[in-house]
Scaffold this motif. Structure first.
Motif, PDB file in Angstrom:
ATOM      1  N   SER A 153      48.088  30.302 -43.352  1.00  0.00           N
ATOM      2  CA  SER A 153      48.188  30.930 -42.040  1.00  0.00           C
ATOM      3  C   SER A 153      49.337  31.919 -42.072  1.00  0.00           C
ATOM      4  N   GLY A 154      49.064  33.151 -41.744  1.00  0.00           N
ATOM      5  CA  GLY A 154      50.107  34.178 -41.745  1.00  0.00           C
ATOM      6  C   GLY A 154      51.123  33.988 -40.642  1.00  0.00           C
ATOM      7  N   ALA A 155      50.896  33.047 -39.726  1.00  0.00           N
ATOM      8  CA  ALA A 155      51.827  32.828 -38.618  1.00  0.00           C
ATOM      9  C   ALA A 155      53.146  32.237 -39.093  1.00  0.00           C
ATOM     10  N   VAL A 156      53.131  31.516 -40.215  1.00  0.00           N
ATOM     11  CA  VAL A 156      54.348  30.919 -40.756  1.00  0.00           C
ATOM     12  C   VAL A 156      55.012  31.944 -41.670  1.00  0.00           C
ATOM     13  N   GLU A 157      56.300  32.192 -41.420  1.00  0.00           N
ATOM     14  CA  GLU A 157      57.021  33.176 -42.224  1.00  0.00           C
ATOM     15  C   GLU A 157      57.255  32.641 -43.641  1.00  0.00           C
ATOM     16  N   SER A 158      57.201  33.549 -44.603  1.00  0.00           N
ATOM     17  CA  SER A 158      57.480  33.169 -45.983  1.00  0.00           C
ATOM     18  C   SER A 158      58.980  33.014 -46.167  1.00  0.00           C
ATOM     19  N   GLU A 159      59.397  31.961 -46.821  1.00  0.00           N
ATOM     20  CA  GLU A 159      60.795  31.646 -47.098  1.00  0.00           C
ATOM     21  C   GLU A 159      61.642  31.635 -45.830  1.00  0.00           C
ATOM     22  N   SER A 160      61.138  30.998 -44.812  1.00  0.00           N
ATOM     23  CA  SER A 160      61.859  30.861 -43.553  1.00  0.00           C
ATOM     24  C   SER A 160      62.731  29.606 -43.601  1.00  0.00           C
ATOM     25  N   SER A 161      64.016  29.766 -43.373  1.00  0.00           N
ATOM     26  CA  SER A 161      64.936  28.631 -43.417  1.00  0.00           C
ATOM     27  C   SER A 161      64.643  27.632 -42.310  1.00  0.00           C
ATOM     28  N   GLU A 162      64.225  28.136 -41.156  1.00  0.00           N
ATOM     29  CA  GLU A 162      63.937  27.238 -40.036  1.00  0.00           C
ATOM     30  C   GLU A 162      62.731  26.351 -40.344  1.00  0.00           C
ATOM     31  N   VAL A 163      61.676  26.949 -40.891  1.00  0.00           N
ATOM     32  CA  VAL A 163      60.474  26.182 -41.215  1.00  0.00           C
ATOM     33  C   VAL A 163      60.780  25.180 -42.323  1.00  0.00           C
ATOM     34  N   GLU A 164      61.520  25.604 -43.332  1.00  0.00           N
ATOM     35  CA  GLU A 164      61.871  24.695 -44.420  1.00  0.00           C
ATOM     36  C   GLU A 164      62.737  23.543 -43.917  1.00  0.00           C
ATOM     37  N   SER A 165      63.635  23.820 -42.973  1.00  0.00           N
ATOM     38  CA  SER A 165      64.454  22.744 -42.392  1.00  0.00           C
ATOM     39  C   SER A 165      63.583  21.760 -41.615  1.00  0.00           C
ATOM     40  N   LEU A 166      62.611  22.279 -40.859  1.00  0.00           N
ATOM     41  CA  LEU A 166      61.700  21.389 -40.139  1.00  0.00           C
ATOM     42  C   LEU A 166      60.880  20.541 -41.101  1.00  0.00           C
ATOM     43  N   ILE A 167      60.459  21.130 -42.207  1.00  0.00           N
ATOM     44  CA  ILE A 167      59.696  20.375 -43.211  1.00  0.00           C
ATOM     45  C   ILE A 167      60.562  19.267 -43.810  1.00  0.00           C
ATOM     46  N   VAL A 168      61.815  19.588 -44.143  1.00  0.00           N
ATOM     47  CA  VAL A 168      62.730  18.586 -44.700  1.00  0.00           C
ATOM     48  C   VAL A 168      62.962  17.466 -43.693  1.00  0.00           C
ATOM     49  N   TRP A 169      63.185  17.810 -42.421  1.00  0.00           N
ATOM     50  CA  TRP A 169      63.388  16.792 -41.397  1.00  0.00           C
ATOM     51  C   TRP A 169      62.145  15.938 -41.205  1.00  0.00           C
ATOM     52  N   GLY A 170      60.967  16.561 -41.235  1.00  0.00           N
ATOM     53  CA  GLY A 170      59.723  15.808 -41.090  1.00  0.00           C
ATOM     54  C   GLY A 170      59.509  14.826 -42.231  1.00  0.00           C
ATOM     55  N   ILE A 171      59.734  15.286 -43.455  1.00  0.00           N
ATOM     56  CA  ILE A 171      59.581  14.401 -44.617  1.00  0.00           C
ATOM     57  C   ILE A 171      60.612  13.279 -44.564  1.00  0.00           C
ATOM     58  N   THR A 172      61.838  13.610 -44.186  1.00  0.00           N
ATOM     59  CA  THR A 172      62.885  12.595 -44.087  1.00  0.00           C
ATOM     60  C   THR A 172      62.537  11.560 -43.020  1.00  0.00           C
ATOM     61  N   PHE A 173      62.021  12.011 -41.885  1.00  0.00           N
ATOM     62  CA  PHE A 173      61.632  11.078 -40.825  1.00  0.00           C
ATOM     63  C   PHE A 173      60.507  10.156 -41.279  1.00  0.00           C
ATOM     64  N   MET A 174      59.481  10.734 -41.917  1.00  0.00           N
ATOM     65  CA  MET A 174      58.354   9.902 -42.373  1.00  0.00           C
ATOM     66  C   MET A 174      58.795   8.897 -43.433  1.00  0.00           C
ATOM     67  N   THR A 175      59.666   9.316 -44.338  1.00  0.00           N
ATOM     68  CA  THR A 175      60.126   8.401 -45.384  1.00  0.00           C
ATOM     69  C   THR A 175      60.990   7.293 -44.800  1.00  0.00           C
ATOM     70  N   THR A 176      61.875   7.668 -43.881  1.00  0.00           N
ATOM     71  CA  THR A 176      62.721   6.657 -43.252  1.00  0.00           C
ATOM     72  C   THR A 176      61.880   5.649 -42.468  1.00  0.00           C
ATOM     73  N   ALA A 177      60.887   6.140 -41.738  1.00  0.00           N
ATOM     74  CA  ALA A 177      60.013   5.237 -40.985  1.00  0.00           C
ATOM     75  C   ALA A 177      59.251   4.303 -41.919  1.00  0.00           C
ATOM     76  N   ALA A 178      58.778   4.826 -43.049  1.00  0.00           N
ATOM     77  CA  ALA A 178      58.049   3.993 -44.006  1.00  0.00           C
ATOM     78  C   ALA A 178      58.953   2.922 -44.604  1.00  0.00           C
ATOM     79  N   VAL A 179      60.203   3.272 -44.881  1.00  0.00           N
ATOM     80  CA  VAL A 179      61.125   2.289 -45.457  1.00  0.00           C
ATOM     81  C   VAL A 179      61.514   1.246 -44.415  1.00  0.00           C
ATOM     82  N   VAL A 180      61.753   1.680 -43.176  1.00  0.00           N
ATOM     83  CA  VAL A 180      62.148   0.742 -42.124  1.00  0.00           C
ATOM     84  C   VAL A 180      61.014  -0.235 -41.806  1.00  0.00           C
TER      85      VAL A 180
END
Length: 156
Positions: free
Chosen positions: A51-78
């Motif tokens: 989807s062209g709506a997501v900017e390439s190499e966007s720090s904000e999107v990459e931060s959201l992805i990192v937070w999402g993965i961290t949240f899912m992993t933490t929830a799975a471990v808990v």
């Protein structure tokens, strides 16, 4: 720490063992952070390509992805092994199976089946041949045709 006991003996219970523990924690943390960052960049690039709506190499999107993965992993471990990790693995397997079936049925199905059969056959045919191929004879030819120190054992 205990893996180094045969090497350094009882010193693993002192400062050397503490240094080994600290180094192993630091390198594991650095490796996980590097993998998470590179994975976030890959996911961001894939989202940009889909989807062209997501900017390439966007720090904000990459931060959201990192937070999402961290949240899912933490929830799975808990949630624990049975409800968290196994549930996450089954969810990922279900999504992957669904995507594979979509791609399988929206493409030329007979071609994919024939290609799969042929590549498995080629792999089975050449797995032994490729496993023992180390180019010994071309190395011998290379050593006799060239002068100077190209290979080990050359005494010129």
């Amino acid at each position: 720490r205990s893996a180094f006991y045969p090497i350094i003996g009882d010193y693993v219970n002192g400062l050397a063992g503490d240094l080994i523990d600290a180094l192993s924690i630091a390198t594991t943390t650095f490796g996980l952070c590097t993998s998470l960052g590179l994975g976030a960049k890959s996911i961001n690039a894939a989202l940009n390509r889909i989807s062209g709506a997501v900017e390439s190499e966007s720090s904000e999107v990459e931060s959201l992805i990192v937070w999402g993965i961290t949240f899912m992993t933490t929830a799975a471990v808990v949630l624990g092994l049975r409800r968290g990790i196994i549930g996450c693995a089954l969810f990922a397997f279900s999504i992957l199976s669904f995507l594979i079936l979509i791609l399988f049925f929206h493409d030329n199905t007979w071609y994919l089946l024939n290609t799969f059969t042929q590549t498995v056959g080629v792999y089975v045919q050449y797995v032994i041949l490729a496993g023992f191929d180390n180019d010994a004879f071309p190395q011998l030819n290379y050593e006799f045709q060239h002068t100077g120190e190209q290979l080990w054992g050359d005494r010129n």
